[in-house]
Design an enzyme around this catalytic site. Sequence first.
Site, mmCIF file in Angstrom:
data_model
loop_
_atom_site.group_PDB
_atom_site.id
_atom_site.type_symbol
_atom_site.label_atom_id
_atom_site.label_comp_id
_atom_site.label_asym_id
_atom_site.label_seq_id
_atom_site.Cartn_x
_atom_site.Cartn_y
_atom_site.Cartn_z
ATOM 1 N N LYS A 116 0.798 -1.232 0.000
ATOM 2 C CA LYS A 116 0.000 0.000 0.000
ATOM 3 C C LYS A 116 0.831 1.283 0.000
ATOM 4 O O LYS A 116 0.339 2.314 -0.470
ATOM 5 C CB LYS A 116 -0.996 -0.007 1.168
ATOM 6 C CG LYS A 116 -1.927 -1.219 1.199
ATOM 7 C CD LYS A 116 -2.694 -1.409 -0.097
ATOM 8 C CE LYS A 116 -3.439 -2.747 -0.109
ATOM 9 N NZ LYS A 116 -4.046 -3.053 -1.400
ATOM 10 N N ARG A 292 -8.408 -6.376 -9.733
ATOM 11 C CA ARG A 292 -9.256 -7.533 -10.056
ATOM 12 C C ARG A 292 -10.620 -7.037 -10.522
ATOM 13 O O ARG A 292 -10.918 -5.845 -10.423
ATOM 14 C CB ARG A 292 -9.447 -8.375 -8.793
ATOM 15 C CG ARG A 292 -10.092 -7.562 -7.674
ATOM 16 C CD ARG A 292 -10.738 -8.364 -6.583
ATOM 17 N NE ARG A 292 -11.570 -7.520 -5.755
ATOM 18 C CZ ARG A 292 -11.125 -6.743 -4.758
ATOM 19 N NH1 ARG A 292 -9.852 -6.726 -4.455
ATOM 20 N NH2 ARG A 292 -11.975 -5.991 -4.070
#
Length: 503
Positions: A116, A292
């Site tokens: 992140k 995704r």
Amino acid sequence: MFTKVLIANRGEIALRVIRACRELNVKTVAVYSEADADSLHVQYADECHFIGAAEPSQSYLNIEKIMETAKKSGCEAIHPGYGFLSQIPAFAEACAENGLEFIGPPAEVLKRMGNKVEARKAAAEAGVPVIPGSLNPAKSLEEAMEIAERVGYPVLVKAVYGGGGKGMRLVKDGDEMRQVLETAALEAESSFGSREIYVEKFLPRARHIEFQILADKGGRVVHLGERECSIQRRYQKLIEETPSPFLTAELRKEMGKSAIEIAKAINYVNAGTVEFLVDQSGNYYFLEMNTRLQVEHLITEMVTGIDIVKEQIRIAAGEKLAYNQRDIKIRGHAINCRINAEDPYNNFAPSPGTVTDLRLPGGPGVRVDTHLYVGYTISVFYDPLIAKLAAWGLDRQEAIRRMRNALEEFVIEGVKTTIPLHKRIMEDEDFLKGDIHINFVDERIGKLLPEKALTEEEIAALTVVLANQTSEAKVKALTIKREKEKASLWKAASRIRGLMRTY
Ligand code: MV4
């Protein structure tokens, strides 16, 4: 185009991918665990293979077994759906090593966005606003305190390999930082296998707005507009809609441009989602990127007319996107309700079991993606999502009305579901105004789901209805008092129908 694709997933998303393949004339291979032998994806695929025990680690997360199955069955590509292996770099790498196309971004992109702080760096380098805070993991308490003081408390301590809110800590001052940092690091290690943490300024009552992007292998990137995902509980989304009632055309354009810039900067390929937090003044900040297909992709499909799963497969097969940004037109409004097998009246406890009755809603603009059928048994081993109910309308009001009707028509017997909560949210005044933020559900859960005990009037009304098959005159005479206002006849009848199903 591929001739055969393996679907490394289960449930409604496996059906969704099978349908896309069929449209593209691609043969499908299903894999299934011991718990899924009776599942629809096994029946609907052209071929199916057993891959192991019900525990995900033994089946849907078993990379070796899935590789072996893909090779044995002669597949050229694997669609991972969402969850399971969809964002695991080692899986995308294993595909490449075995000469299989992973229907998703390259392994390096999964790796980079899975970290992140690396993701924040990529966004910052692309010139996109990021939430004030660390651009590197905080290596010590001193470093964490330094960053917190620079950006100002309160701050959030987050796991570098986290996401989805797990292990996140709200810290209000230096004392608290001293107390929680070590615990946060330990929690990060046990949940994500790395003690690394970073620090961000906390944004209160923000909105969660994400942009869907598509990128082909030739470097063309488009966005398909945003999804407003602020209606969530404990980081689990409940309702998504598009367009966001909050965004102006100007802000939408700017955020869409930012999403595309991030995708281009990291050489993104396939479908992806750039998440932003938007504060009350309309400042937006990059939050994370989801590498995704997402659960809520169907509302974007409804307003754009683009089949995102087919696009994923075409992109993986090397086809170019057939349109530019200016060709993408957003038409109308769409809302998605996630129907989970959970009891909203009992702290959302999982409600596994066998479906004893099922009536699916319909009508203009209504779409249901589900793997349920009467007699199907919902397992405790997997995600509680059992259906996605989406409604489209020319405007938000029409979409909401269609959603209300659809929720009213939807009957699932045998397990508890989140349908009653969705019905209440579709009537909430602030929701109707579009006045929503990420704490919306938590702040109202008591009001949305009052004690379900029957009142005297309700028992009386119910008795009459049961005796007389909804004699309108008598129901009217016994109109239920709800929240200090007289409910309309329609609402009373609807409430009684609901009660009849429950009791
Ligand atoms: C935040 C935030 C406020 N300020 N970061 C939660 C999930 C994780 N992916 C990031 N999350 C948040 N990060 C800062 N600096 C609030 C949340 C947050 C949230 C974000 C998106 C959707 C729902 C949420 C619910 C609670 C908190």
